[in-house]
Design a protein around this motif. Sequence first.
Motif, PDB file in Angstrom:
ATOM      1  N   CYS A  11       2.631  -6.313  12.203  1.00  0.00           N
ATOM      2  CA  CYS A  11       2.583  -7.761  11.953  1.00  0.00           C
ATOM      3  C   CYS A  11       2.591  -8.470  13.299  1.00  0.00           C
ATOM      4  CB  CYS A  11       3.799  -8.233  11.165  1.00  0.00           C
ATOM      5  SG  CYS A  11       3.840  -7.609   9.478  1.00  0.00           S
ATOM      6  N   CYS A  15       8.507 -12.552   9.929  1.00  0.00           N
ATOM      7  CA  CYS A  15       8.927 -13.668   9.083  1.00  0.00           C
ATOM      8  C   CYS A  15      10.424 -13.509   8.833  1.00  0.00           C
ATOM      9  CB  CYS A  15       8.155 -13.642   7.764  1.00  0.00           C
ATOM     10  SG  CYS A  15       6.378 -13.647   8.022  1.00  0.00           S
ATOM     11  N   TYR A  17      12.440 -13.963   6.431  1.00  0.00           N
ATOM     12  CA  TYR A  17      12.978 -13.455   5.159  1.00  0.00           C
ATOM     13  C   TYR A  17      12.609 -11.998   4.882  1.00  0.00           C
ATOM     14  CZ  TYR A  17       8.136 -14.351   3.963  1.00  0.00           C
ATOM     15  OH  TYR A  17       6.770 -14.342   3.978  1.00  0.00           O
ATOM     16  N   CYS A  18      11.787 -11.391   5.758  1.00  0.00           N
ATOM     17  CA  CYS A  18      11.123 -10.139   5.394  1.00  0.00           C
ATOM     18  C   CYS A  18      11.954  -8.888   5.686  1.00  0.00           C
ATOM     19  CB  CYS A  18       9.802 -10.045   6.155  1.00  0.00           C
ATOM     20  SG  CYS A  18       8.895  -8.546   5.740  1.00  0.00           S
ATOM     21  N   PHE A  22       7.674  -2.865   9.172  1.00  0.00           N
ATOM     22  CA  PHE A  22       6.570  -3.265  10.061  1.00  0.00           C
ATOM     23  C   PHE A  22       7.074  -3.260  11.501  1.00  0.00           C
ATOM     24  CE2 PHE A  22       8.106  -7.384  11.400  1.00  0.00           C
ATOM     25  CZ  PHE A  22       9.001  -7.722  10.397  1.00  0.00           C
ATOM     26  N   GLY A  60       3.645  -4.970   5.962  1.00  0.00           N
ATOM     27  CA  GLY A  60       2.838  -5.210   7.132  1.00  0.00           C
ATOM     28  C   GLY A  60       1.683  -6.189   6.850  1.00  0.00           C
ATOM     29  N   THR A  61       0.781  -6.210   7.768  1.00  0.00           N
ATOM     30  CA  THR A  61      -0.374  -7.111   7.653  1.00  0.00           C
ATOM     31  C   THR A  61      -1.661  -6.320   7.896  1.00  0.00           C
ATOM     32  OG1 THR A  61       1.043  -8.806   8.676  1.00  0.00           O
ATOM     33  CG2 THR A  61      -1.272  -9.355   8.383  1.00  0.00           C
ATOM     34  N   ASN A  94      -3.405 -12.166   6.298  1.00  0.00           N
ATOM     35  CA  ASN A  94      -2.748 -13.422   6.655  1.00  0.00           C
ATOM     36  C   ASN A  94      -3.806 -14.429   7.105  1.00  0.00           C
ATOM     37  OD1 ASN A  94      -0.189 -12.827   5.914  1.00  0.00           O
ATOM     38  ND2 ASN A  94       0.569 -12.366   7.969  1.00  0.00           N
ATOM     39  N   ARG A 131       6.451 -18.148   9.765  1.00  0.00           N
ATOM     40  CA  ARG A 131       5.131 -17.563   9.503  1.00  0.00           C
ATOM     41  C   ARG A 131       4.249 -17.759  10.730  1.00  0.00           C
ATOM     42  NH1 ARG A 131       4.106 -14.082   5.703  1.00  0.00           N
ATOM     43  NH2 ARG A 131       1.990 -14.846   5.549  1.00  0.00           N
TER      44      ARG A 131
HETATM   45  S1  SF4 Z   1       3.591 -10.910   7.549  1.00  0.00           S
HETATM   46 FE1  SF4 Z   1       4.383  -9.993   5.630  1.00  0.00          FE
HETATM   47  S2  SF4 Z   1       5.132  -7.955   6.184  1.00  0.00           S
HETATM   48 FE2  SF4 Z   1       4.834  -9.116   8.095  1.00  0.00          FE
HETATM   49  S3  SF4 Z   1       6.846  -9.952   8.562  1.00  0.00           S
HETATM   50 FE3  SF4 Z   1       5.732 -11.521   7.400  1.00  0.00          FE
HETATM   51  S4  SF4 Z   1       6.242 -11.151   5.240  1.00  0.00           S
HETATM   52 FE4  SF4 Z   1       6.850  -9.335   6.398  1.00  0.00          FE
END
Ligand code: SF4
Length: 375
Positions: A11, A15, A17-18, A22, A60-61, A94, A131
């Motif tokens: 990523c 974020c 909250y995540c 990743f 992940g992304t 994303n 984000r």
């Molecule tokens: S992009 Fe998705 S997986 Fe990556 S940190 Fe943010 S919420 Fe988590």
Amino acid sequence: MAGIYIHIPFCKQACYYCDFHFSTSSKYQDEMIAAIILELKLQKALFATATIETIYFGGGTPSVLDTKAITAILDTIYKNYALADALEITLEANPDDLTPTKLKQLAQTPINRLSIGVQSFSDTVLRYMNRSHSSEQALTSIKQAQAIGFENMTIDLIYGVPQVTNTAWEQELEQFFELQIPHLSAYALTVESKTALASLIQKGTYKPLDESQALAHFELLLAASQKQHFMHYEISNFAKEGYLSKHNTAYWQGKQYLGVGPSAHSFIGNTRAWNSANNIKYIKSITQGIVPQEQELLTQKDKYNEYVMTQMRTIWGVDSHYIQTHFGSKYFAYFSKQIAKHITQHNVMQNANNFTLSPQGKFKADGISSDLFWV
Ligand code: SF4
């Protein structure tokens, strides 16, 4: 019928909250792609007789990858697995990765479903969540993806964010429906342990979450989606006719899936397995021809609990005849006893052998499921 899930553990930024697996460093990205390709080859015997109907790039992304890497992974699946004709291939993306050039390249691949991590159309909320994109980027990426021909698309939204009023949440929903996207996944914000959000709340920098606010947002979500003729087919998922996620529906219906990549989970036969959630360890082990994995053989109790938990959250509900035939009389009697009070309280509706959540029961889905568990 089976699915393949590919976990891409990178990523751009974390974020708050995540709690998924990743890394924000792309240092070992090439090695990771090579390892994922190797794991797909190492695991192919598991699906020797299965037909793959869905492929899902999650993380992940996955959109941080260039299309060359995505194509290399898909080519490996095509060469080593039997595939259905109508294959659903989803890529989580994303908004900041979906530039016009990237979208054009993705449109040249077999990916036929995009899942865009919008989370909010408000810049204040996006900053609150840390984000990596703006609301403008979200809108632009959606419109450009549609213009380029990605018709089968879903976005994620998060509700229950402290500073978001009911009116602001309704505006977010209006924005979603205006965009004519046929699928929505909407999740209540939760505070997972060891996340930045947990620590910000603990320090008093962020306000604690308010469950009643999340419930109010959920109520508005149900009303708006119904008005727009979206099918509420799973507690967090809404779709127009013909646009249900085949991949996630297969999970909820207990179908087999192979998870590839670090931290990915698989469910094959009676076994649940999960790969190491450590990128370096994963790459090293796969390079030596060993999938770094732990496994557990599911007991009758595990399978019953999984069945009631996932099915109760869906529009298809729990089938007591299925419980009788797959788990036996002991589980059937237990289920019948446990479900009775929820029917009396009008949280669950019964239609012959079928049990589904009532509109008011949808607000208590987790509690009802756990009450049905065999402990
Ligand atoms: S992009 Fe998705 S997986 Fe990556 S940190 Fe943010 S919420 Fe988590």
